[in-house]
Design a protein around this motif. Structure first.
Motif, short mmCIF file in Angstrom:
data_model
loop_
_atom_site.label_atom_id
_atom_site.label_comp_id
_atom_site.label_asym_id
_atom_site.label_seq_id
_atom_site.Cartn_x
_atom_site.Cartn_y
_atom_site.Cartn_z
N GLU A 197 51.88 -50.11 -11.86
CA GLU A 197 52.71 -51.09 -11.17
C GLU A 197 54.15 -50.57 -11.02
N ILE A 198 54.67 -49.96 -12.06
CA ILE A 198 56.03 -49.39 -11.99
C ILE A 198 56.06 -48.28 -10.96
N TYR A 199 55.06 -47.41 -10.98
CA TYR A 199 55.01 -46.30 -10.01
C TYR A 199 54.90 -46.84 -8.59
N THR A 200 54.13 -47.88 -8.40
CA THR A 200 53.98 -48.49 -7.07
C THR A 200 55.33 -49.00 -6.57
N GLU A 255 56.85 -37.21 -6.29
CA GLU A 255 56.43 -36.32 -7.37
C GLU A 255 57.28 -36.52 -8.63
N ASP A 256 58.58 -36.67 -8.47
CA ASP A 256 59.45 -36.84 -9.63
C ASP A 256 59.15 -38.12 -10.39
N TRP A 257 58.90 -39.22 -9.66
CA TRP A 257 58.57 -40.46 -10.36
C TRP A 257 57.23 -40.34 -11.07
N ALA A 258 56.28 -39.65 -10.47
CA ALA A 258 55.00 -39.46 -11.14
C ALA A 258 55.20 -38.64 -12.41
N ASP A 259 56.01 -37.61 -12.34
CA ASP A 259 56.27 -36.77 -13.51
C ASP A 259 56.97 -37.56 -14.61
N ALA A 262 46.51 -41.04 -5.17
CA ALA A 262 46.13 -41.75 -3.94
C ALA A 262 47.32 -42.47 -3.30
N LEU A 263 48.19 -43.04 -4.11
CA LEU A 263 49.33 -43.77 -3.55
C LEU A 263 50.30 -42.82 -2.87
N ALA A 264 50.61 -41.70 -3.51
CA ALA A 264 51.51 -40.72 -2.90
C ALA A 264 50.91 -40.16 -1.62
#
Length: 176
Positions: free
Chosen positions: A59-62, A102-106, A115-117
């Motif tokens: 949810e945060i990543y979204t 990419e940075d937020w995923a890391d 899938a979202l990216a």
């Protein structure tokens, strides 16, 4: 900066959790156990441990990736239709979108690519760059006689070079 505080329900508030994620994991140790603290005056009491669920991280990543997308759309509003297919113009916003995702995923320890990216990348291509390939030159195979020459030339050259190496090595004289 203060360490993460526990809320009344025992859960970390979403805003404070986001702040902890943004500042790094120095203050919120996910899944760690606080052991080994003595009651000496120079040590601090243990900090409560929080388990962040995969759903909360997603949810945060979204939410964060949506902000990346909004920033990309805002920058792309300044690009004219004629400039959309010029790599010099769109490379910076496009690269910024990819880097943001990419940075937020890391930082969230979330897998990338995901899938979202990918959906945001595909959406950017569909919305802004779908007509770029129409104006570019299509590449075709060369004529058969040129293609055949390009294939046979290296094949014929290899035995010649092997023969040359063997002939030079049978000279019998020591090479300096």
């Amino acid at each position: 900066m203060a360490p993460c505080a526990q809320m009344g329900s025992g859960c970390l508030s979403r805003g404070l959790l986001l702040l902890c994620v943004l500042l790094g994991h120095e203050f919120c140790h996910v899944g760690a156990t606080a052991e080994g603290f003595g009651q000496e005056a120079r040590t601090s009491p243990p900090v409560p441990v929080y388990n962040i669920t995969d759903e909360l991280v997603e949810e945060i990543y979204t939410n964060l990736t949506h902000r990346c997308w909004e920033s990309f759309v805002q920058v792309m509003q300044n690009v004219t239709g004629a400039q959309l297919c010029e790599w010099k113009v769109i490379s910076r916003p496009y690269s910024s979108l990819q880097k943001c995702l990419e940075d937020w995923a890391d930082s969230l320890k979330y897998s990338y690519p995901n899938a979202l990216a990918e959906s945001y990348i595909f959406q950017s291509h569909h919305r802004y760059f779908q007509n770029c390939s129409a104006g570019s030159q299509a590449y075709f195979d060369p004529p058969e006689d040129v293609l055949l020459a390009m294939i046979i030339a290296p094949i014929c050259l290899i035995p010649f070079l092997v023969t040359l190496v063997i002939w030079r090595s049978k000279d019998g004289k020591a090479q300096p």
